[in-house]
Design a protein around this motif. Sequence first.
Motif, PDB file in Angstrom:
ATOM      1  N   VAL A   1      -1.079   3.449  -7.082  1.00 49.60           N
ATOM      2  CA  VAL A   1      -1.477   3.162  -5.583  1.00 49.60           C
ATOM      3  C   VAL A   1      -1.333   2.300  -5.681  1.00 49.60           C
ATOM      4  O   VAL A   1      -1.216   1.838  -4.450  1.00 49.60           O
ATOM      5  CB  VAL A   1      -3.031   4.340  -5.297  1.00 49.60           C
ATOM      6  CG1 VAL A   1      -3.416   4.136  -4.291  1.00 49.60           C
ATOM      7  CG2 VAL A   1      -2.595   5.704  -5.618  1.00 49.60           C
TER       8      VAL A   1
ATOM      9  N   LYS B   1       0.167   0.957  -2.093  1.00 50.00           N
ATOM     10  CA  LYS B   1      -0.613   0.610  -0.834  1.00 50.00           C
ATOM     11  C   LYS B   1      -0.467  -1.206  -0.878  1.00 50.00           C
ATOM     12  O   LYS B   1      -1.196  -1.669   0.571  1.00 50.00           O
ATOM     13  CB  LYS B   1      -1.921   1.146  -1.034  1.00 50.00           C
ATOM     14  CG  LYS B   1      -2.321   2.548  -1.152  1.00 50.00           C
ATOM     15  CD  LYS B   1      -1.791   2.573   0.471  1.00 50.00           C
ATOM     16  CE  LYS B   1      -2.309   4.704   0.708  1.00 50.00           C
ATOM     17  NZ  LYS B   1      -1.749   5.102   2.083  1.00 50.00           N
TER      18      LYS B   1
ATOM     19  N   SER C   1       0.581  -1.363   2.463  1.00 53.30           N
ATOM     20  CA  SER C   1      -0.280  -0.527   3.950  1.00 53.30           C
ATOM     21  C   SER C   1      -0.834  -1.329   4.306  1.00 53.30           C
ATOM     22  O   SER C   1      -1.300  -1.437   5.551  1.00 53.30           O
ATOM     23  CB  SER C   1      -0.551   0.734   3.595  1.00 53.30           C
ATOM     24  OG  SER C   1       0.424   1.601   3.159  1.00 53.30           O
TER      25      SER C   1
ATOM     26  N   THR D   1      -1.513  -7.618  -1.652  1.00 49.01           N
ATOM     27  CA  THR D   1      -2.014  -7.339  -1.150  1.00 49.01           C
ATOM     28  C   THR D   1      -2.583  -7.617  -0.633  1.00 49.01           C
ATOM     29  O   THR D   1      -2.999  -8.355   0.843  1.00 49.01           O
ATOM     30  CB  THR D   1      -2.259  -5.616  -1.772  1.00 49.01           C
ATOM     31  OG1 THR D   1      -1.665  -4.959  -2.600  1.00 49.01           O
ATOM     32  CG2 THR D   1      -3.283  -5.012  -0.342  1.00 49.01           C
TER      33      THR D   1
ATOM     34  N   TYR E   1      -9.920  -2.456  -0.615  1.00 49.99           N
ATOM     35  CA  TYR E   1      -9.227  -0.989  -0.452  1.00 49.99           C
ATOM     36  C   TYR E   1     -10.070   0.010   0.773  1.00 49.99           C
ATOM     37  O   TYR E   1     -10.137   0.284   1.796  1.00 49.99           O
ATOM     38  CB  TYR E   1      -8.878  -0.075  -1.175  1.00 49.99           C
ATOM     39  CG  TYR E   1      -7.487  -0.847  -1.792  1.00 49.99           C
ATOM     40  CD1 TYR E   1      -6.337  -0.540  -1.319  1.00 49.99           C
ATOM     41  CD2 TYR E   1      -7.881  -1.448  -3.005  1.00 49.99           C
ATOM     42  CE1 TYR E   1      -5.618  -1.104  -1.988  1.00 49.99           C
ATOM     43  CE2 TYR E   1      -6.679  -2.268  -3.658  1.00 49.99           C
ATOM     44  CZ  TYR E   1      -5.473  -1.846  -3.345  1.00 49.99           C
ATOM     45  OH  TYR E   1      -4.300  -1.877  -4.122  1.00 49.99           O
TER      46      TYR E   1
ATOM     47  N   LEU F   1      -8.441  -0.049   4.456  1.00 52.25           N
ATOM     48  CA  LEU F   1      -7.931   1.166   4.727  1.00 52.25           C
ATOM     49  C   LEU F   1      -9.345   2.049   4.273  1.00 52.25           C
ATOM     50  O   LEU F   1      -9.309   3.317   3.473  1.00 52.25           O
ATOM     51  CB  LEU F   1      -7.052   1.360   3.751  1.00 52.25           C
ATOM     52  CG  LEU F   1      -5.319   0.480   3.688  1.00 52.25           C
ATOM     53  CD1 LEU F   1      -5.139   1.195   2.159  1.00 52.25           C
ATOM     54  CD2 LEU F   1      -4.695   1.101   4.957  1.00 52.25           C
TER      55      LEU F   1
ATOM     56  N   ASP G   1      -8.688   6.194   4.275  1.00 54.05           N
ATOM     57  CA  ASP G   1      -7.776   6.894   3.952  1.00 54.05           C
ATOM     58  C   ASP G   1      -7.216   7.779   3.031  1.00 54.05           C
ATOM     59  O   ASP G   1      -8.273   7.384   1.595  1.00 54.05           O
ATOM     60  CB  ASP G   1      -6.541   5.928   3.091  1.00 54.05           C
ATOM     61  CG  ASP G   1      -5.024   5.942   3.487  1.00 54.05           C
ATOM     62  OD1 ASP G   1      -4.192   5.666   3.449  1.00 54.05           O
ATOM     63  OD2 ASP G   1      -4.772   6.185   1.606  1.00 54.05           O
TER      64      ASP G   1
ATOM     65  N   VAL H   1      -6.424   6.068  -0.642  1.00 48.15           N
ATOM     66  CA  VAL H   1      -7.005   5.988  -1.404  1.00 48.15           C
ATOM     67  C   VAL H   1      -8.692   5.885  -1.961  1.00 48.15           C
ATOM     68  O   VAL H   1      -8.913   6.334  -2.756  1.00 48.15           O
ATOM     69  CB  VAL H   1      -7.595   4.407  -0.525  1.00 48.15           C
ATOM     70  CG1 VAL H   1      -8.370   3.379  -0.714  1.00 48.15           C
ATOM     71  CG2 VAL H   1      -6.656   3.791  -0.044  1.00 48.15           C
TER      72      VAL H   1
END
Length: 456
Positions: free
Chosen positions: A208, A212, A215, A306, A319, A323, A326, A329
């Motif tokens: 993940v 991500k 993203s 990220t 995260y 996000l 999500d 996540v």
Amino acid sequence: MEASWGSVNAERGWYVSAQQPEEAEAEELSPLLSNELHRQRSPGVSFGLSVFNLMNAIMGSGILGLAYIMANTGILGFSFLLLTVALLASYSVHLLLSMCIQTAVTSYEDLGLFAFGLPGKVVVAGTIIIQNIGAMSSYLLIIKTEFPAAIAEFLTGDYSRYWYLDGQTLLIIVCVGIVFPLALLPKIGFLGYTSSLSFFFMMFFALVVIIKKWSIPCPLTLNYVEKCFQISNATDDCKPKLFHFSKESAYALPTMAFSFLCHTSILPIYCELQSPSKKRMQNVTNTAIALSFLIYFISALFGYLTFYDKVESELLKGYSKYLPHDVVVMTVKLCILFAVLLTVPLIHFPARKAVMMIFFSNFPFSWIRHFLITLALNIIIVLLAIYVPDIRNVFGVVGASTSTCLIFIFPGLFYLKLSREDFLSWKKFGAFVLLIFGILVGNFSLALIIFDWINK
């Protein structure tokens, strides 16, 4: 108590071969050690489950702090340091197993006793207790901070006043309902299946983190009620650094040492291994460390790529911030929480064993004593998890002190003391290098961390 080659230890009935170490290691197991291993293991834990158990002992909260370390050392600097620590960890296990074969000793604490008498045993056991309490506290600290946030992301509206969003309440419930019952299990091999589940959770987390990365845009933005707030304007913030050093870099090696520490679980897992031998256990160790290194590196790299310099000291917080709600996540957060949670009972085993070896080494097994020590350890780690403010402090202090002792200093020191090889032999020279490296890294890192605290 001074132990010599070819002597019998009257207190424990140990026999140490008068052979040279090379000859002693040619015999995969001495008769006494073989009998001890067969007595302790029945019917024995498979190679695969032993790897999962050891990986579960290695991997835990450390995976969430390594992206922050990469941000403060650079990609190449981080890669070099992480590989160095992984190789030295594997080599120190090799020394531990060599001494285990040579001395017929089946615990880390007894190696300290054999090398330096009762003071050596007490120091090793005390170090193990402190390190494992720190490790378990860091895992529970993640549960306390992230579990309520994970639940809240599945809800709408304001539920902040409800008990199931209170971190301390959830922490106590989880420890009473999950950690304590699993920690009461009599053998470490029973946790092999939960360990394999934890391993797949870690794999899912790494996957993940990779996905991500695309993203979350850079420059980083925060969204609040359909309004977008850009918190990073400089395009330089989106360029990865190959080398980078700051005052936060002092946490690098301690955090890595903390992340690769499995040495307190090595001999218990060895004792329960199916068809135990030094070579087989070394293969278990090398496999577990290599897989852990791979997952650590991938998670740290893509976590850093990220968030770059905005990466949090605990990766999941980033995260949650960028996000929120999500689904993927939220799912991986629950998985990593369960993975961390399932590690805590495994760490209970060496901690409880160290307590018993200090205070109750001459007493027969008692379920009442087993229960009370497990309960006391649970209470201590819960209290620490409630009152420690930042997980980075646990990584730094525990990693710089007890972790460096258990990974680098003790294996090197004990091998230099017990081995009769010439000092210029490669093994003894390697043990000396391991010892000096541990002393320098531990003292230097701890001094920098304390200096950083004073300045703040």
